[in-house]
Design a protein around this motif. Sequence first.
Motif, PDB file in Angstrom:
ATOM      1  N   TRP A 218       5.106  -4.315 -19.128  1.00  0.00           N
ATOM      2  CA  TRP A 218       4.723  -3.915 -20.611  1.00  0.00           C
ATOM      3  C   TRP A 218       5.915  -3.090 -21.051  1.00  0.00           C
ATOM      4  O   TRP A 218       5.655  -2.261 -21.980  1.00  0.00           O
ATOM      5  N   PRO A 220       8.833  -2.447 -23.816  1.00  0.00           N
ATOM      6  CA  PRO A 220       8.913  -3.232 -25.105  1.00  0.00           C
ATOM      7  C   PRO A 220       9.410  -4.547 -25.355  1.00  0.00           C
ATOM      8  O   PRO A 220       8.804  -5.551 -25.991  1.00  0.00           O
ATOM      9  N   THR A 223       6.916  -6.914 -23.819  1.00  0.00           N
ATOM     10  CA  THR A 223       5.759  -7.009 -24.972  1.00  0.00           C
ATOM     11  C   THR A 223       5.988  -7.885 -26.101  1.00  0.00           C
ATOM     12  O   THR A 223       5.651  -8.708 -26.527  1.00  0.00           O
ATOM     13  N   LEU A 270      13.470   0.682 -30.870  1.00  0.00           N
ATOM     14  CA  LEU A 270      12.228   1.406 -30.621  1.00  0.00           C
ATOM     15  C   LEU A 270      12.478   2.681 -29.879  1.00  0.00           C
ATOM     16  O   LEU A 270      13.362   2.700 -28.791  1.00  0.00           O
ATOM     17  N   PRO A 271      11.556   3.640 -30.034  1.00  0.00           N
ATOM     18  CA  PRO A 271      11.654   4.788 -29.159  1.00  0.00           C
ATOM     19  C   PRO A 271      11.317   4.713 -27.902  1.00  0.00           C
ATOM     20  O   PRO A 271      10.428   3.693 -27.519  1.00  0.00           O
ATOM     21  N   GLY A 272      11.797   5.395 -26.680  1.00  0.00           N
ATOM     22  CA  GLY A 272      11.176   5.111 -25.462  1.00  0.00           C
ATOM     23  C   GLY A 272      11.305   6.600 -24.862  1.00  0.00           C
ATOM     24  O   GLY A 272      12.176   7.446 -24.949  1.00  0.00           O
ATOM     25  N   LEU A 273      10.308   6.563 -23.661  1.00  0.00           N
ATOM     26  CA  LEU A 273      10.330   7.866 -22.739  1.00  0.00           C
ATOM     27  C   LEU A 273      11.529   7.416 -21.678  1.00  0.00           C
ATOM     28  O   LEU A 273      12.254   8.572 -21.286  1.00  0.00           O
ATOM     29  N   HIS A 274      11.568   6.473 -21.249  1.00  0.00           N
ATOM     30  CA  HIS A 274      12.158   6.049 -19.804  1.00  0.00           C
ATOM     31  C   HIS A 274      13.212   5.040 -20.387  1.00  0.00           C
ATOM     32  O   HIS A 274      12.977   4.246 -21.230  1.00  0.00           O
TER      33      HIS A 274
END
Lengths: 281, 458
Positions: A218, A220, A223, A270-274
């Motif tokens: 999942w 981005p 997805t 898109l933003p991401g944490l990892h």
Amino acid sequence: MNSSNILSVTTFVYGLSAFLYILSWVFKKQAPGKLALWTTVFGLAGNTAGIILRWIESYQLGIGHAPLSNLYESLVFFSWTIVVIYLFVEKKYKNRTIGAFVAPLAFFAIAYASLSPNISDRIQPLIPALKSNWLIAHVITCFIGYAAFAIAFGISWMYLLKKKDKEGKSQLLDRFPSANMLEELTHQMVMFGFLFLSVGIITGAVWANSAWGRYWGWDPKETWSLITWFVYATLLHAKMMRGWHGKRIAYLSIIGFAAVLFTYFGVNLLPGLHSYGAMGQ
Amino acid sequence: MIKKETSALNRIWKFFTSVRLTVILLLSLAATSIIGTIIPQSGTSSEYFHKYGEFWYKFLSFFDSIFDIFDMYHSWWFQILLLLLTINVVVCSIDRFSATLKIIFIKVPPFNVERFRRMKSKKEFSDNRTPDQLERIYKPLISKGFGYTRVEERENGFCLFAEKWRWTRLGVYVVHLSIIFMLLGGLIGSIFGFEGFVNIPEGESTKSIRLRNTAKEHILNFEIKCEDFDISFYDTGAPKEYRSSLTIIENTKPVIKKDIIVNDPLRYKGINIFQSSYGTLPPEEVTLSFTSRETGMEYKEKAAVNRPVDIPEDLGTFTIKDYRSSAGFKGHNIGEAFIGVLESKTGNNTNILLPLRFPSFDKMRRGDVVIAVASHNHIYYTGLQVTKDPGVWVVYSGFILIIVGCFITFFMSHQRLCVEVSKSGDKSLVMVAGRSSKNKMGMQRKVGIISEKLAKLK
Ligand code: HEM
């Protein structure tokens, strides 16, 4: 002459071919149409030579790999597949007006690769995560799918234009294939694209499983490819629903291609944490 | 008789046979999936707090408490959508399957000449030969291209029926079955599988890994030993290869040895071990060099963390306090470094940074003695992803089924052809018409080609 030069020239040839296709459509002339076809074939030869030469150059640099590893290379391959599939359609359906709506797409793709200052045409070595034959299968199949969807997108616009002109007054639209044929062609392209997108997602999943031990995570990009797949699955089923012929199918095909573009370019925004892949990019 | 229409079960069944429901579900899945690509998933509270600030964090957390938006692909409502799609595809397929089977497993395929005659796309031409003559030359040609052919004699001629690929009507069931396989495989994996990770220093081994989602410990049935870890770089400085030499040890006996790299994992007893990350451990012992400014002499001494070293020439005592795998200096990352304290004879303490990559770094301090790390033994640890997924083969079977199924459904169709020949005067009138379950335009073209061939046939 290196591959980047050849591909720059190809860009201009594709630009010319798009221009000629539009000219021949607007002025209903055979001559520019024929010329457009031969320009496109010439451009395709350059495109092919550029890809092969780039492949050879990467071996000369000692980092040999198929030229499918970054945005530049994928865009070049994208326009190659659009042109190949388009030429097949032109030959089979014997109508050049489609070229006026499809050749510009091939031109945009390669022009973006060649001319955008943000896209480097340097041949880079492969990072460890990309060293897999699945990557090659994945990129090739995805882009065949995307190219088919791109052509469906162009044809869907033609369909909508044609339907807008109910009395058949417009001379320009008169030269289009019939609405039925446009609808059928959209469907054919979507089916072709759907098969290849499915194979593309699958090879991506198998690759992820061999590199990270999970076939689906999942993230981005994954997805969004699934979202695209859902949209086209909707289209295939919507054809079976009463009242969903024609325009709505064309809209779905346009939305589907927007999803393709987002999968391709938008995901990076898109933003991401990892960051993707522990040792990844 | 049971009143079929009104029974509740039947109504539910009817509800799930609808393709409209499929369209609604597919579009809902597409639309809601976007959420999880905009809001990063499975982060920690502090990451979200950091990213969104207090107000929006509270706001989103509220939604998360009901709709699991921070882990939406595993949320109850997303799973319900998937479940509804599954029921939808199962019910819909069962509902149509028996009818399709009846069409497929038929001994004598029925042909209705009237329907072919009514087709707009039919082709007609006349031929000077008699129907009998034509029958003899047409039949071999047609039966070459079609699996099944049948000739019906008529008073003034004959009718040749042919068909092929009746079974391709099953393709769509293969596609739908593949969806079930993939979802089922995913379910099996999430129930019986796990996904964990472990860091193993070179030369050490472990049985215990940490699970990714719950951070719980999980004990394996065997030990993984990391014999060696290697990293190599391209000239550009980009990483080229990460390689771990692993040994699997079961009951104290080594059973498998393998070097793994990214994209080439080790698989043992259903458990997969992937190269996933790496790091360095603080060297246990290093050799420091001390260069006296006054005499220019260089002295080498072995040192370890918290073990004071007396520097010759009475230059003081140096103690390594700490090791950082990535130290910062004026906002720059200067890589691995030791941090130590130099205590001069007079009792002054100075903190000293010793980056491994820059041996002359300490010269900048302009002290009485320049300290550097002369040599150190590097110990890497390898970061492994350890997974078990017994559902993966079910999913892969689904992959194969969907490719095969889509190919059949999209590019093959049940094709039927009718060639009717009737006497008209001293000539024969020939009609060719064809129908197919898919790709009507393709069939029209094919009818055109066949009729041209027949007209030219000698
Ligand atoms: C993600 C899930 C699904 C996928 C990928 C999928 C795929 C397909 C494909 C590729 C076709 C062939 C379309 C064509 O002939 O052009 C098809 C047809 C069909 N699908 Fe699905 N499908 C899915 C879910 C469903 C569901 C839930 C239903 C339930 C009603 C359904 C009902 C049908 C029906 C009735 C047909 C037409 C069969 C025929 O031509 O006789 N599908 N599906």
